[in-house]
Design an enzyme around this catalytic site. Structure first.
Site, PDB file in Angstrom:
ATOM      1  N   HIS A  38      -6.358  -8.256  -6.060  1.00 34.51           N
ATOM      2  CA  HIS A  38      -7.053  -9.302  -5.640  1.00 34.51           C
ATOM      3  C   HIS A  38      -7.981  -9.170  -4.251  1.00 34.51           C
ATOM      4  O   HIS A  38      -7.824  -8.077  -3.630  1.00 34.51           O
ATOM      5  CB  HIS A  38      -6.427 -10.565  -5.785  1.00 34.51           C
ATOM      6  N   HIS A  41      -6.006  -7.476  -1.316  1.00 29.26           N
ATOM      7  CA  HIS A  41      -5.881  -5.944  -1.368  1.00 29.26           C
ATOM      8  C   HIS A  41      -7.336  -5.289  -0.833  1.00 29.26           C
ATOM      9  O   HIS A  41      -7.325  -4.426  -0.340  1.00 29.26           O
ATOM     10  CB  HIS A  41      -5.210  -5.459  -2.869  1.00 29.26           C
ATOM     11  N   ASP A 154       3.083 -10.881   3.398  1.00 30.09           N
ATOM     12  CA  ASP A 154       4.508 -10.326   3.421  1.00 30.09           C
ATOM     13  C   ASP A 154       5.166  -9.913   4.980  1.00 30.09           C
ATOM     14  O   ASP A 154       5.002  -8.943   5.245  1.00 30.09           O
ATOM     15  CB  ASP A 154       4.788  -9.338   2.397  1.00 30.09           C
ATOM     16  N   GLN A 157       8.231  -8.187   5.250  1.00 37.54           N
ATOM     17  CA  GLN A 157       8.141  -6.736   4.919  1.00 37.54           C
ATOM     18  C   GLN A 157       7.361  -5.938   6.032  1.00 37.54           C
ATOM     19  O   GLN A 157       7.550  -4.686   6.106  1.00 37.54           O
ATOM     20  CB  GLN A 157       6.918  -6.718   3.249  1.00 37.54           C
TER      21      GLN A 157
END
Ligand code: PAF
Length: 285
Positions: A38, A41, A154, A157
């Site tokens: 999407h 990214h 994230d 992450q």
């Protein structure tokens, strides 16, 4: 507009392409993804393009980072569409290995990052970050980029990957990419596709609520009080809150009382869909 991208599926082919670029003195950025591409990214690929001469994007839906009751099978897959979007954003090469290339028979190594993986998503998704750390370590070693970009959505992450790279001396710079939002504030996510029409209408409240909490913290309100109000607002709107916390933006240490800087992080279910989001304190807007 380019909508074609060369795709390689083996580490040997990836390394051959990268070596050819390196031989001509080219720099390299990597954008690892699990596909379902999407605008979030695509913005990472554009950012990568500004940082290096060549951009490798990868697509691999990593089984190791999904729990037994999670959505590994249902995770949206569509390589042709994804490849076209990555090419449109400016990626030069797509690395799309199969599971056998990443985890061949006899694969027996797990990368575990301690401390920073505890709590938040690490508490509700046991083994998730071992799966992420293992696959990201492999992707970085397979590709050997100068810089790799991961989205701030994230957030935990991103910090786990920074710690992993530092601790294992992997020679790559890890850069965070800003969260891309829908006009109503909902953070873009591949999992937004799971929301019903009614849930989709409620979903932007997640961002609005943590943004309000960020303003309250910036105005000097105690963390506990601001987060309690935010949790109550989310529950009243129909969210089931998994966690809602204010943490140190670098170490993710817990914070309490009045704070000048923090990251507010939230995970909450709307129906069966688990949404995550985070905002800085002081808020950007
Ligand atoms: O953020 C993701 O899409 C994944 O966790 C990543 C970093 C590509 C590892 O599989």
């Amino acid at each position: 507009m380019t909508t074609e991208i060369e795709t390689v599926r083996t580490v040997a082919d990836l390394r051959a392409r990268v070596s050819a670029w390196r031989a001509r003195g080219g720099s390299l950025a990597m954008v690892p993804t699990m596909g379902a591409i999407h605008e979030g990214h695509m913005s990472l690929v554009r950012q990568a393009k500004g940082l290096a001469g060549h951009v490798v994007a990868s697509i691999f839906v990593n089984p190791l980072q999904f729990g037994p009751s999670e959505d590994f099978e249902a995770y949206p897959r569509g390589e042709a569409r994804d490849a076209a979007l990555l090419a449109e954003a400016g990626a030069d090469l797509l690395f799309a290995p199969g599971a056998g290339e990443m985890y061949p028979e006899g694969f027996a190594t797990t990368v575990h990052v301690a401390d920073i993986t505890e709590g938040l998503c690490g508490a509700s998704r046991p083994d998730h970050f071992d799966g992420v750390a293992t696959v990201v370590a492999k992707l970085l070693l397979q590709c050997g980029p100068d810089v790799a970009i991961f989205g701030e959505k994230d957030y935990q992450q991103l910090l786990v990957i920074k710690r992993l790279v530092r601790d294992l001396n992997i020679p790559v710079k890890i850069v965070g990419g800003a969260i891309v939002r829908e006009p109503d504030g909902l953070a873009l996510s591949s999992r937004n596709a799971y929301l019903s029409a009614e849930e989709r209408e409620t979903a932007p409240l997640l961002y609005a609520t943590i943004q309000q909490a960020a303003h309250a913290l910036a105005a000097g309100h105690a963390t506990e009080h601001a987060l309690e109000s935010a949790r109550a607002a989310l529950e009243a709107a129909g969210f089931r809150v998994d966690y809602l916390e204010a943490r140190d933006p670098e170490t993710l240490a817990r914070l309490s009382g009045s704070v000048a800087t923090a990251r507010i992080l939230v995970a909450a279910f709307l129906g069966k869909t688990r949404l995550i989001d985070n905002v800085p304190v002081p808020p950007r807007a």
